[in-house]
Design a protein around this motif. Sequence first.
Motif, PDB file in Angstrom:
ATOM      1  N   LEU A  40      22.333 -76.924 -61.838  1.00 13.54           N
ATOM      2  CA  LEU A  40      21.856 -76.938 -63.228  1.00 13.54           C
ATOM      3  C   LEU A  40      20.420 -76.560 -63.410  1.00 13.54           C
ATOM      4  O   LEU A  40      19.874 -76.357 -64.660  1.00 13.54           O
ATOM      5  CB  LEU A  40      22.683 -77.638 -64.053  1.00 13.54           C
ATOM      6  N   GLY A  41      19.494 -76.301 -62.354  1.00 16.50           N
ATOM      7  CA  GLY A  41      18.309 -76.163 -62.391  1.00 16.50           C
ATOM      8  C   GLY A  41      17.491 -76.677 -62.898  1.00 16.50           C
ATOM      9  O   GLY A  41      16.546 -77.093 -62.700  1.00 16.50           O
ATOM     10  N   ILE A  42      18.255 -78.154 -62.669  1.00 13.98           N
ATOM     11  CA  ILE A  42      17.155 -79.322 -62.549  1.00 13.98           C
ATOM     12  C   ILE A  42      17.896 -80.456 -61.724  1.00 13.98           C
ATOM     13  O   ILE A  42      16.412 -81.535 -61.630  1.00 13.98           O
ATOM     14  CB  ILE A  42      17.689 -80.296 -63.876  1.00 13.98           C
ATOM     15  N   ALA A  43      18.075 -80.918 -60.661  1.00 18.52           N
ATOM     16  CA  ALA A  43      18.730 -81.390 -60.183  1.00 18.52           C
ATOM     17  C   ALA A  43      18.770 -81.384 -58.717  1.00 18.52           C
ATOM     18  O   ALA A  43      19.419 -80.342 -58.679  1.00 18.52           O
ATOM     19  CB  ALA A  43      20.023 -82.650 -60.630  1.00 18.52           C
ATOM     20  N   PHE A  44      19.749 -82.045 -57.764  1.00 14.09           N
ATOM     21  CA  PHE A  44      20.143 -81.797 -56.054  1.00 14.09           C
ATOM     22  C   PHE A  44      21.855 -82.435 -56.142  1.00 14.09           C
ATOM     23  O   PHE A  44      21.465 -83.471 -56.951  1.00 14.09           O
ATOM     24  CB  PHE A  44      19.278 -81.856 -55.733  1.00 14.09           C
ATOM     25  N   VAL A  45      22.461 -81.520 -55.673  1.00 15.26           N
ATOM     26  CA  VAL A  45      23.649 -82.200 -54.764  1.00 15.26           C
ATOM     27  C   VAL A  45      22.986 -82.441 -53.355  1.00 15.26           C
ATOM     28  O   VAL A  45      23.024 -81.015 -52.867  1.00 15.26           O
ATOM     29  CB  VAL A  45      24.672 -81.012 -54.600  1.00 15.26           C
ATOM     30  N   ASP A  46      23.705 -83.211 -52.936  1.00 14.58           N
ATOM     31  CA  ASP A  46      23.274 -83.070 -51.178  1.00 14.58           C
ATOM     32  C   ASP A  46      24.756 -83.908 -50.528  1.00 14.58           C
ATOM     33  O   ASP A  46      25.774 -84.217 -51.475  1.00 14.58           O
ATOM     34  CB  ASP A  46      21.805 -84.133 -50.777  1.00 14.58           C
ATOM     35  N   ILE A  78      33.628 -82.112 -45.461  1.00 14.38           N
ATOM     36  CA  ILE A  78      32.761 -82.465 -46.109  1.00 14.38           C
ATOM     37  C   ILE A  78      32.624 -83.449 -47.042  1.00 14.38           C
ATOM     38  O   ILE A  78      33.908 -83.952 -47.408  1.00 14.38           O
ATOM     39  CB  ILE A  78      32.699 -80.911 -46.806  1.00 14.38           C
ATOM     40  N   ASP A  79      31.008 -84.454 -46.916  1.00 10.55           N
ATOM     41  CA  ASP A  79      31.752 -85.108 -47.725  1.00 10.55           C
ATOM     42  C   ASP A  79      30.038 -85.336 -48.819  1.00 10.55           C
ATOM     43  O   ASP A  79      28.235 -85.094 -48.322  1.00 10.55           O
ATOM     44  CB  ASP A  79      31.214 -86.828 -47.129  1.00 10.55           C
ATOM     45  N   THR A  80      30.382 -85.046 -49.975  1.00 10.45           N
ATOM     46  CA  THR A  80      29.430 -85.600 -51.125  1.00 10.45           C
ATOM     47  C   THR A  80      29.499 -86.396 -51.359  1.00 10.45           C
ATOM     48  O   THR A  80      28.459 -86.644 -53.211  1.00 10.45           O
ATOM     49  CB  THR A  80      28.994 -84.116 -52.262  1.00 10.45           C
ATOM     50  N   ARG A  81      30.613 -87.094 -51.649  1.00  7.37           N
ATOM     51  CA  ARG A  81      30.805 -88.921 -52.454  1.00  7.37           C
ATOM     52  C   ARG A  81      32.300 -88.339 -53.345  1.00  7.37           C
ATOM     53  O   ARG A  81      31.684 -89.884 -53.901  1.00  7.37           O
ATOM     54  CB  ARG A  81      29.160 -89.764 -52.250  1.00  7.37           C
ATOM     55  N   ILE A  82      31.985 -88.082 -54.293  1.00  8.33           N
ATOM     56  CA  ILE A  82      32.609 -87.314 -55.199  1.00  8.33           C
ATOM     57  C   ILE A  82      33.967 -86.353 -54.463  1.00  8.33           C
ATOM     58  O   ILE A  82      34.085 -85.185 -54.344  1.00  8.33           O
ATOM     59  CB  ILE A  82      32.170 -86.702 -56.430  1.00  8.33           C
ATOM     60  N   ASP A  83      35.403 -87.139 -54.169  1.00  8.97           N
ATOM     61  CA  ASP A  83      36.352 -86.363 -53.936  1.00  8.97           C
ATOM     62  C   ASP A  83      36.822 -85.166 -54.499  1.00  8.97           C
ATOM     63  O   ASP A  83      37.499 -84.314 -53.622  1.00  8.97           O
ATOM     64  CB  ASP A  83      37.792 -87.445 -53.966  1.00  8.97           C
ATOM     65  N   ALA A  84      36.802 -85.342 -55.824  1.00  5.72           N
ATOM     66  CA  ALA A  84      37.376 -83.621 -56.557  1.00  5.72           C
ATOM     67  C   ALA A  84      35.820 -82.712 -56.444  1.00  5.72           C
ATOM     68  O   ALA A  84      36.665 -81.637 -56.049  1.00  5.72           O
ATOM     69  CB  ALA A  84      37.364 -84.309 -58.414  1.00  5.72           C
ATOM     70  N   VAL A 185      20.647 -73.359 -50.078  1.00  8.54           N
ATOM     71  CA  VAL A 185      20.687 -73.785 -49.610  1.00  8.54           C
ATOM     72  C   VAL A 185      20.202 -74.274 -48.136  1.00  8.54           C
ATOM     73  O   VAL A 185      19.843 -73.732 -47.619  1.00  8.54           O
ATOM     74  CB  VAL A 185      22.702 -74.129 -48.935  1.00  8.54           C
ATOM     75  N   ASP A 186      19.447 -75.623 -49.015  1.00 13.87           N
ATOM     76  CA  ASP A 186      18.641 -76.007 -47.432  1.00 13.87           C
ATOM     77  C   ASP A 186      20.051 -77.451 -46.245  1.00 13.87           C
ATOM     78  O   ASP A 186      20.704 -77.842 -46.923  1.00 13.87           O
ATOM     79  CB  ASP A 186      17.849 -77.184 -48.446  1.00 13.87           C
ATOM     80  N   ILE A 187      19.928 -76.989 -45.279  1.00  9.85           N
ATOM     81  CA  ILE A 187      20.955 -77.471 -44.397  1.00  9.85           C
ATOM     82  C   ILE A 187      19.187 -77.796 -43.280  1.00  9.85           C
ATOM     83  O   ILE A 187      18.112 -78.157 -42.601  1.00  9.85           O
ATOM     84  CB  ILE A 187      20.792 -76.320 -43.547  1.00  9.85           C
ATOM     85  N   ILE A 188      19.604 -79.744 -42.899  1.00 13.74           N
ATOM     86  CA  ILE A 188      19.015 -79.944 -42.167  1.00 13.74           C
ATOM     87  C   ILE A 188      20.075 -80.616 -40.848  1.00 13.74           C
ATOM     88  O   ILE A 188      21.643 -81.489 -41.548  1.00 13.74           O
ATOM     89  CB  ILE A 188      17.712 -81.268 -42.873  1.00 13.74           C
ATOM     90  N   VAL A 189      20.237 -80.606 -39.860  1.00 11.25           N
ATOM     91  CA  VAL A 189      20.879 -81.330 -38.855  1.00 11.25           C
ATOM     92  C   VAL A 189      19.699 -81.945 -37.800  1.00 11.25           C
ATOM     93  O   VAL A 189      18.910 -82.061 -37.151  1.00 11.25           O
ATOM     94  CB  VAL A 189      21.000 -79.594 -38.124  1.00 11.25           C
TER      95      VAL A 189
END
Length: 196
Positions: A40-46, A78-84, A185-189
């Motif tokens: 939403l232009g204001i925060a980040f999801v990781d 994939i795991d973003t800590r929110i199942d939905a 999308v930023d990717i860090i391995v």
Amino acid sequence: MKTFISLLASFFMMGQFALAQVQWAVDPAHTNARFEVKHLGIAFVDGEFTSLEGQVESTDSTNFDGAKVQFSIDVNSIDTRIDARDEHLRSDDFFSAEKFPKMTFQNAVLKSNGEGKFELTGDLTIKDVTKKVTFNTVQNNGVIVDPWGQTRAGFTAKLSINRFDYNISYDDKTPAGVVAVAPEVDIIVNVELVKQ
């Protein structure tokens, strides 16, 4: 004649030694593939992918210049800590995980560009798209022998991609026209390797 044969055998053995490769396996317990995207232009999801495997082949036990790299990631992990949200990311709006269960990084080579710094260039496949990309990569503190006698090396690789380039086409917007999920999308391995 015996001297000539001995000399020839020595050259052959030296050639074999020069061509010898060191095999490394990714330690999945100490490796992660993470991503971050603006929301939403204001925060980040990781989030991260928790199931992956990979191999590296280097010319010796301490020098990774020219090393060959292969990686495979289980998209369903994939795991973003929110199942939905994770289920939505597995859907056709994003990764189409049922149809494309693996992301791969193939034909990749590490090229040194300074003390402990590398460019890692190879073919990144997400869904049905393959593109050549380059990760900026650093080696973390050289090569060590752990308390159990195993030789280990660690690397951190970073890359930014445009998800639309890989047919990850979700494109909802707010009434004000702000994209719900940014294209970039930023990717860090973070990789820990164990010598085989």
